[in-house]
Enzyme design. Structure first.
Site, PDB file in Angstrom:
ATOM      1  N   ASP A   1       6.517  48.231  29.323  1.00 10.37           N
ATOM      2  CA  ASP A   1       5.952  46.920  29.652  1.00 10.37           C
ATOM      3  C   ASP A   1       5.696  46.805  31.146  1.00 10.37           C
ATOM      4  O   ASP A   1       5.080  45.846  31.601  1.00 10.37           O
ATOM      5  CB  ASP A   1       6.912  45.804  29.220  1.00 10.37           C
TER       6      ASP A   1
ATOM      7  N   TRP B   1      14.611  48.950  29.642  1.00 10.92           N
ATOM      8  CA  TRP B   1      13.367  48.208  29.497  1.00 10.92           C
ATOM      9  C   TRP B   1      12.692  48.086  30.884  1.00 10.92           C
ATOM     10  O   TRP B   1      13.337  47.768  31.872  1.00 10.92           O
ATOM     11  CB  TRP B   1      13.628  46.807  28.915  1.00 10.92           C
TER      12      TRP B   1
ATOM     13  N   ASP C   1       4.772  46.529  17.045  1.00 10.50           N
ATOM     14  CA  ASP C   1       5.835  46.315  18.032  1.00 10.50           C
ATOM     15  C   ASP C   1       7.210  46.269  17.359  1.00 10.50           C
ATOM     16  O   ASP C   1       7.314  46.136  16.127  1.00 10.50           O
ATOM     17  CB  ASP C   1       5.557  45.002  18.785  1.00 10.50           C
TER      18      ASP C   1
ATOM     19  N   CYS D   1       4.867  50.564  19.705  1.00  9.32           N
ATOM     20  CA  CYS D   1       5.347  49.853  20.881  1.00  9.32           C
ATOM     21  C   CYS D   1       6.739  49.360  20.537  1.00  9.32           C
ATOM     22  O   CYS D   1       7.005  49.009  19.393  1.00  9.32           O
ATOM     23  CB  CYS D   1       4.402  48.681  21.168  1.00  9.32           C
TER      24      CYS D   1
ATOM     25  N   ARG E   1      16.024  38.070  21.742  1.00  8.98           N
ATOM     26  CA  ARG E   1      14.693  37.456  21.798  1.00  8.98           C
ATOM     27  C   ARG E   1      14.490  36.542  20.583  1.00  8.98           C
ATOM     28  O   ARG E   1      13.427  36.517  19.974  1.00  8.98           O
ATOM     29  CB  ARG E   1      13.600  38.536  21.841  1.00  8.98           C
TER      30      ARG E   1
ATOM     31  N   LYS F   1      -1.282  47.207  16.876  1.00  8.57           N
ATOM     32  CA  LYS F   1      -0.226  47.452  17.863  1.00  8.57           C
ATOM     33  C   LYS F   1       1.069  47.041  17.176  1.00  8.57           C
ATOM     34  O   LYS F   1       1.318  45.860  16.965  1.00  8.57           O
ATOM     35  CB  LYS F   1      -0.481  46.618  19.122  1.00  8.57           C
TER      36      LYS F   1
HETATM   37  C1  GLA Z   1       6.488  43.403  23.672  1.00 10.27           C
HETATM   38  C2  GLA Z   1       5.361  44.328  24.041  1.00 10.27           C
HETATM   39  C3  GLA Z   1       4.355  43.604  24.882  1.00 10.27           C
HETATM   40  C4  GLA Z   1       3.837  42.402  24.122  1.00 10.27           C
HETATM   41  C5  GLA Z   1       4.981  41.512  23.701  1.00 10.27           C
HETATM   42  C6  GLA Z   1       4.526  40.405  22.774  1.00 10.27           C
HETATM   43  O1  GLA Z   1       7.238  43.056  24.783  1.00 10.27           O
HETATM   44  O2  GLA Z   1       5.850  45.461  24.694  1.00 10.27           O
HETATM   45  O3  GLA Z   1       3.278  44.458  25.237  1.00 10.27           O
HETATM   46  O4  GLA Z   1       3.116  42.830  22.994  1.00 10.27           O
HETATM   47  O5  GLA Z   1       5.998  42.246  23.016  1.00 10.27           O
HETATM   48  O6  GLA Z   1       5.541  39.568  22.395  1.00 10.27           O
END
Ligand code: GLA
Length: 743
Positions: A553, A195, A475, A531, A440, A473
């Site tokens: 990130d 990460w 995730d 993502c 998380r 987006k």
């Molecule tokens: C991940 C994504 C970030 C953001 C956060 C939101 O870490 O990579 O860009 O969107 O989640 O919680």
């Protein structure tokens, strides 16, 4: 599939027309051989005297009359390495004394755990060669598929079919094996990370033994990417020499084994990760493995990536009814994190629009009881405290500013502190009686379950139908820990149930792809970003359904140079979302000037992620200017040919160039990382231009370029240009416009 953009269409038509006279697949029945032409390469397979399918050739394109001798199995080595392992088989199943990496391992109903696959038949349909193999004893067939693409890529995959009356258990199934020519000085390049530092590029000599790159995480992973490139130690560089390269299209657990056998033969096998995997193949059923795409070029690592980029743009990425370049986006995640609300987002939208932003994206925090990452995932209703009137007023405001609207979702996850989890605790992956490990503060929903799949599709469909959303987006912020599926269909108890549960690795991803495909079909204008806490789910499987990815990130501009260099070895800049964020950067605490941050983010799909409320008028002015500059060169960046002139890993400076597919424009980005007094600043020699054309140079900073403004391609490539950068983190760009022929 329709080509995505007119530029790509034109390029494709040229390739198609030049190759129109001859088919990309040539079958030679008399020698039982097949010649597959992909771009400037040819791949040849044939059936040997043992009736086994073996690889015969993978290299530069062969003319039609260049024919190879008929396939012949290799001799065994003493009594320890039988011929089955020394021969370069196309799909070696475990059996008959195979000790090298197996493509297939299957348990048969009568307890036989081996297979020996021999040639059965072959046909060509839909530009695809299908070769059918069958086991010598068991009622099991393997169909091998080969689809050559004019951009220089050959896609391969397999279908395992049960033609008997009892089930087989598949323990291991690869998509394909790529056998390299017999040479002894190969180098392997591959990508690893974690990460915040994905896309680290490595190269090392291939020695006898295996290097395994893999994910056991349930998804692609930040830690390795299913991409490889193999060059010759003595010959291959960025600009020349042979490269055999490929990537697996799968978004779940995967494995890639680069093996140099005891006889020094190099093979690359990839497909689903066999770790903890099982699949029960019912009578009459078949199972398709993911696609494994590969290519060959004689023109170095740079050309290998350009072939992959071209292929992804023309053949793989989703198509659109009204294709446009990637828009400039704004996203406030780094600026506001979970503290999103109607007034705050509207104010940011006003500022973003004034910079020239085209898409406004609301990130995490807009839904459920999502005040921090401790609650709310799974509850996909708008948070009334933050958005008392729903999302509509904000979306209308964004539209009134001339931008479209995007929204963050994390559909496959659930916080235990959510209404969804309280109602359906059994929807999360778990083993009974064992604690569910949170990461998380969240658990992974079991998307393999039909009711979970339906829930996820329905909430997304409703969200997109009820709101004018142009972009999601998507995730995915953790990996799997207890991949249990206690009520998996299949036998209800004992070992059979365990075997059925292990299908989760494939069924989950199949359902993910189904949801994405259905959503796109129902909402053809919707665009999606993949993502996963940055670049944890980037591969050619997910990219068939997503328009872009979030590579990391980590938005520190210096780190990004390295990340983007690694990323673009495998994936096209068009998919590479990149934001300009505030300094000191939240990870490295590094302070980098705004222009450098912009020019780094311009290497892909430009976005802005800083807190615009805090930007000074000078910063706003510079950002507006740079955004306009980006728009003038973005088609070249997103769809052009990428040349890595000076790579960031080994140099104090980085130079990256893009040339439009039709040659009408090029752009050079130059970055000085840190200056040491007296350091030489070499001239930057461009690549990929037409030596006979004249180019007009449009420097972004006239003070940083001293030289003629109209120069021939031959001089730009041969003599280069002098860029004057000074001090730490200085940067500039030059747009080049082709203005005619040189005389
Ligand atoms: C991940 C994504 C970030 C953001 C956060 C939101 O870490 O990579 O860009 O969107 O989640 O919680």
């Amino acid at each position: 599939m329709l080509p995505r953009l007119s530029i790509v269409l034109v390029a494709l038509l040229c390739v198609a027309q030049s190759g129109a006279a001859q088919s990309a697949i040539r079958a030679l029945p008399e020698t039982r051989q097949w010649y597959l032409d992909a771009g400037d390469s040819t791949y040849v397979i044939g059936v040997n005297e043992q009736h086994m399918l073996q690889s015969l050739y993978w290299g530069p394109a062969l003319p039609k009359d260049a024919l190879l001798p008929a396939a012949q199995s290799a001799p065994g080595r003493a009594s320890f390495d039988p011929s089955i392992g020394t021969t370069s088989l196309e799909y070696p199943a475990w059996g008959a004394g195979l000790f090298t990496e197996a493509s297939l391992k299957v348990d048969s109903p009568n307890g036989d755990r081996t297979l020996v696959l021999v040639y059965d038949s072959a046909k060509v349909a839909d530009d695809t060669l299908e070769v059918v193999l069958r086991d010598k004893v068991q009622p099991l067939r393997v169909h091998l598929y080969y689809k050559p693409y004019p951009e220089g890529i050959l896609a391969r995959w397999s279908r395992i079919e049960n033609v008997g009356k009892q089930p087989f258990i598949i323990e291991q199934a690869a998509s394909a094996v790529w056998n390299l020519p017999a040479e002894t000085d190969y180098d392997l390049s591959w990508l690893t990370g974690q990460w915040g530092s994905e896309w680290q590029f490595h190269t090392e000599p291939i020695a006898d033994g295996s290097r395994v790159i893999e994910s056991r995480r349930g998804s692609t992973g930040h830690q390795a990417n299913p991409w490889f490139a193999i060059g010759r130690t003595s010959q291959t560089t960025e600009v020349s020499g042979p490269v055999w390269f490929g990537e697996l299209g799968w978004s779940g657990s995967w494995r890639m084994t680069v093996e140099s056998t005891a006889q020094h033969r190099v093979r690359v096998t990839s497909g689903w990760n066999p770790f903890d995997f099982s699949w029960t193949l019912a009578p009459g059923a078949s199972l398709d493995t993911p696609k494994f795409y590969a290519g060959y070029t004689a023109k170095g690592q740079g050309e290998a990536s350009r072939i992959l980029h071209r292929f992804q743009l023309a053949e793989l990425l989703p198509t659109h009814p009204d294709p446009k370049p990637r828009p400039v986006i704004y996203n406030s995640w780094e600026a506001t994190e979970f503290a999103v609300n109607e007034a705050g987002q509207m104010a940011l939208a006003d500022r973003a629009a004034s910079l020239g932003v085209e898409r406004f994206v609301v990130d995490d925090g807009w839904f459920g009881q999502r005040l921090t990452d401790k609650a709310g995932l799974g509850d996909w209703y708008v948070n009334k405290e933050k958005f008392p009137h729903g999302l509509k007023p904000l979306i209308d405001h964004v539209h009134s500013l001339g931008m479209d609207f995007g929204l963050w979702v994390e559909p496959e996850m659930v916080n235990p502190d959510s209404d969804l989890y309280r109602a359906h605790p059994d929807w999360a992956m778990h083993f009974p009686d064992r604690q569910r490990s949170e990461q998380r503060n969240q658990l992974v929903l079991n998307l393999a379950k039909p009711e979970v799949k339906a829930y996820v599709f329905n909430f997304l469909d409703k969200l997109v139908s009820e709101n004018d959303i142009a972009f999601l987006k998507w995730d995915y912020n953790r990996n799997w820990s207890e991949p249990g599926w206690p009520d998996a269909p299949g036998a209800s108890s004992g070992n059979q149930n365990i075997a059925a549960q292990k299908e989760i690795y494939v069924r989950y991803i199949q359902n993910l792809y189904d949801i994405l495909a259905k959503l796109r079909a129902k909402h053809p204008k919707l665009e999606i970003e993949s993502c996963s806490g940055g670049g944890g789910r980037v591969d050619l499987g997910i990219l068939r359904y997503t328009d872009e990815v979030w590579p990391s990130d980590n938005t520190d501009a210096l780190d990004r140079l390295t990340l983007q260099d690694g990323f673009t070895h495998a994936y096209t800049p068009e998919t590479m979302a990149a934001w300009v964020t505030d300094v000191p950067n939240f990870l490295n605490h590094r302070v980098i000037p705004l222009q450098f941050r912009f020019l780094v983010a311009m290497q892909g799909a430009l976005g802005i992620g800083g807190n615009l409320n805090k930007w000074t008028p000078e910063e706003i002015q510079l950002a507006t200017h740079l955004t306009a500059f980006y728009k003038s060169i973005r088609t070249t960046v997103q769809h052009g040919k990428l040349y890595r002139l000076r790579r960031p890993q080994t140099q104090e400076a980085t130079d990256v160039e893009y040339v439009a597919q039709d040659g009408s424009q090029a752009v050079l980005f130059s970055y000085l990382h840190s200056q040491q007094y007296g350091m030489a600043q070499p001239r930057v020699r461009l690549q990929g231009l037409n030596p006979e054309a004249m180019y007009r140079l449009h420097p972004l900073d006239p003070a940083k370029y001293k030289g003629d403004v109209t120069i021939s391609g031959a001089l730009l490539m041969g003599d280069g240009v002098s860029i004057r950068l000074q001090g730490d983190y200085d940067s500039t760009a030059i747009a080049l416009e082709r203005v005619g022929e040189s005389h």
